[in-house]
Design an enzyme around this catalytic site. Structure first.
Site, PDB file in Angstrom:
ATOM      1  N   ASP A  82     -13.881   3.975   5.449  1.00 41.37           N
ATOM      2  CA  ASP A  82     -14.062   4.121   3.528  1.00 41.37           C
ATOM      3  C   ASP A  82     -15.428   3.584   2.729  1.00 41.37           C
ATOM      4  O   ASP A  82     -16.184   3.530   3.560  1.00 41.37           O
ATOM      5  CB  ASP A  82     -12.454   2.646   3.732  1.00 41.37           C
ATOM      6  CG  ASP A  82     -13.350   1.155   4.274  1.00 41.37           C
ATOM      7  OD1 ASP A  82     -14.339   1.908   4.912  1.00 41.37           O
ATOM      8  OD2 ASP A  82     -12.321   0.767   4.994  1.00 41.37           O
ATOM      9  N   ASN A 153      -5.635  -9.267   6.975  1.00 47.07           N
ATOM     10  CA  ASN A 153      -4.196  -9.814   6.161  1.00 47.07           C
ATOM     11  C   ASN A 153      -2.976  -8.310   6.236  1.00 47.07           C
ATOM     12  O   ASN A 153      -2.353  -8.077   5.672  1.00 47.07           O
ATOM     13  CB  ASN A 153      -4.531  -9.383   4.786  1.00 47.07           C
ATOM     14  CG  ASN A 153      -4.881  -7.901   4.070  1.00 47.07           C
ATOM     15  OD1 ASN A 153      -5.530  -7.436   5.201  1.00 47.07           O
ATOM     16  ND2 ASN A 153      -5.639  -8.527   2.851  1.00 47.07           N
ATOM     17  N   HIS A 155      -4.841  -5.608   6.818  1.00 46.02           N
ATOM     18  CA  HIS A 155      -5.026  -3.764   6.144  1.00 46.02           C
ATOM     19  C   HIS A 155      -5.988  -3.163   7.335  1.00 46.02           C
ATOM     20  O   HIS A 155      -5.569  -3.666   8.173  1.00 46.02           O
ATOM     21  CB  HIS A 155      -6.162  -3.809   5.124  1.00 46.02           C
ATOM     22  CG  HIS A 155      -7.296  -4.388   5.101  1.00 46.02           C
ATOM     23  ND1 HIS A 155      -8.030  -4.816   4.189  1.00 46.02           N
ATOM     24  CD2 HIS A 155      -7.867  -4.173   6.216  1.00 46.02           C
ATOM     25  CE1 HIS A 155      -9.565  -5.304   5.426  1.00 46.02           C
ATOM     26  NE2 HIS A 155      -9.416  -5.296   6.396  1.00 46.02           N
ATOM     27  N   GLU A 160      -4.453  -2.013   1.188  1.00 49.39           N
ATOM     28  CA  GLU A 160      -4.103  -3.238   1.698  1.00 49.39           C
ATOM     29  C   GLU A 160      -1.874  -4.050   1.722  1.00 49.39           C
ATOM     30  O   GLU A 160      -1.732  -2.542   1.175  1.00 49.39           O
ATOM     31  CB  GLU A 160      -4.109  -3.838  -0.458  1.00 49.39           C
ATOM     32  CG  GLU A 160      -6.450  -3.810   0.127  1.00 49.39           C
ATOM     33  CD  GLU A 160      -7.059  -4.728   0.698  1.00 49.39           C
ATOM     34  OE1 GLU A 160      -5.782  -4.895   1.638  1.00 49.39           O
ATOM     35  OE2 GLU A 160      -7.832  -5.362   0.881  1.00 49.39           O
TER      36      GLU A 160
HETATM   37  P1  PGA Z   1     -13.835  -6.816  11.173  1.00 45.75           P
HETATM   38  O1  PGA Z   1     -13.045  -6.125   9.803  1.00 45.75           O
HETATM   39  O2  PGA Z   1     -14.536  -5.910  11.686  1.00 45.75           O
HETATM   40  O3  PGA Z   1     -15.528  -6.960   9.515  1.00 45.75           O
HETATM   41  O4  PGA Z   1     -13.137  -7.591  10.534  1.00 45.75           O
HETATM   42  C1  PGA Z   1     -11.989  -5.237   9.644  1.00 45.75           C
HETATM   43  C2  PGA Z   1     -11.160  -4.622   8.875  1.00 45.75           C
HETATM   44  O5  PGA Z   1     -10.872  -5.442   8.235  1.00 45.75           O
HETATM   45  O6  PGA Z   1     -10.674  -3.444   9.436  1.00 45.75           O
END
Ligand code: PGA
Length: 265
Positions: A82, A153, A155, A160
């Protein structure tokens, strides 16, 4: 090999639990390294990469293996999950810049073999760019391995939570999305405030993620425990995108530390 505490199956997927984040991250790096070593001249390793706080330890381990002379990325190809939109590649908050900082500048991956969705594409061309990104992956023979993280959440990439049906969610293409409020909250520190977080992003779609021949989900820390437990239990649901990994069954390995596994029953 990193010390594994235990491993078990959930919904057809393998869950490997490690004593701490360092050991889980080393296991992820070792899987990436063996994917590269298994590649042959006629088949380069095609790797799906992730950003965020969690994979930083994976990249530093890979960079150490490279520095020690034990691993070359010359014949690897990477595709990132992304990118914020819109964003300039030299913006320190861009994922292009993150990849440069944590990985590209530390290894011998030829620059033209490291792909990140382009946050500068004019909006009218975004759909074409996203479709093309998927076609590049297919033309390279598809992803051998996709590294993933999980949002609080649930995702994956920036897919999302939504109210779609499971069939619709499984078919989601690479596209422009709006970040979920919790994702914006989690990005606030990096951007210097929740109101400064770029509210949209480009993400590889669920369909392309699930097409990878192997999927590694790395989740560490107690703040991920609830999402991990929910994704491993119950039915697939679009309201918790990580639960959709169940559709890829035995191709999926969860690498979690004890803290992130603490809610799994
Ligand atoms: P993080 O993000 O490694 O910063 O916790 C993980 C994600 O949102 O996929």
């Amino acid at each position: 090999m990193p010390e594994e505490s235990r491993s078990f199956q959930r919904a057809g997927m393998t869950v490997r639990v490690f004593p701490d984040a360092g050991a889980a991250s080393r296991a992820a790096a070792d899987r990436i390294a063996s994917t590269i070593r298994a590649a042959s001249p006629g088949h380069r390793a095609i790797l799906g990469m992730a950003t965020g706080a969690t994979p930083q330890k994976v990249y530093s381990h890979l960079a150490s293996l490279h520095a020690a002379g034990g691993l070359s990325f010359r014949d690897a190809v990477t595709y990132n999950l992304d990118e914020y939109y819109p964003i300039q590649p030299l913006d320190p908050k861009s994922y292009r810049c993150y990849m440069h900082r944590h990985f590209f500048s530390l290894v011998d991956l030829p620059p033209q073999q490291g792909h990140v969705l382009d946050g500068t594409v004019p909006e009218g061309f975004v759909a074409a760019h996203c479709a093309e990104f998927e076609r590049w992956i297919e033309a390279d023979g598809g992803l051998d391995l996709q590294l993933l993280g999980i949002g609080r959440n649930g995702h994956i990439g920036f897919n999302e939570p939504s109210e779609l049906t499971v069939a619709e969610a499984l078919a989601l293409p690479t596209r422009l999305i709006e970040l979920h409020p919790l994702t914006r909250e989690d990005a606030a520190r990096e951007f210097g405030g929740v109101d400064k977080v770029i509210p949209r992003a480009l993400t590889l779609g669920v369909r392309a993620i699930l097409s990878a021949r192997s999927i590694l989900m790395l989740a560490t820390g107690a703040h991920k425990a609830e999402a991990v437990a929910a994704a491993l239990a119950g039915q697939m649901r679009a309201s918790l995108p990580a639960s959709l990994l169940q559709a890829a069954g035995e191709r999926v390995t969860w690498l979690v530390d004890e803290a992130a596994a603490s809610g799994v029953s």
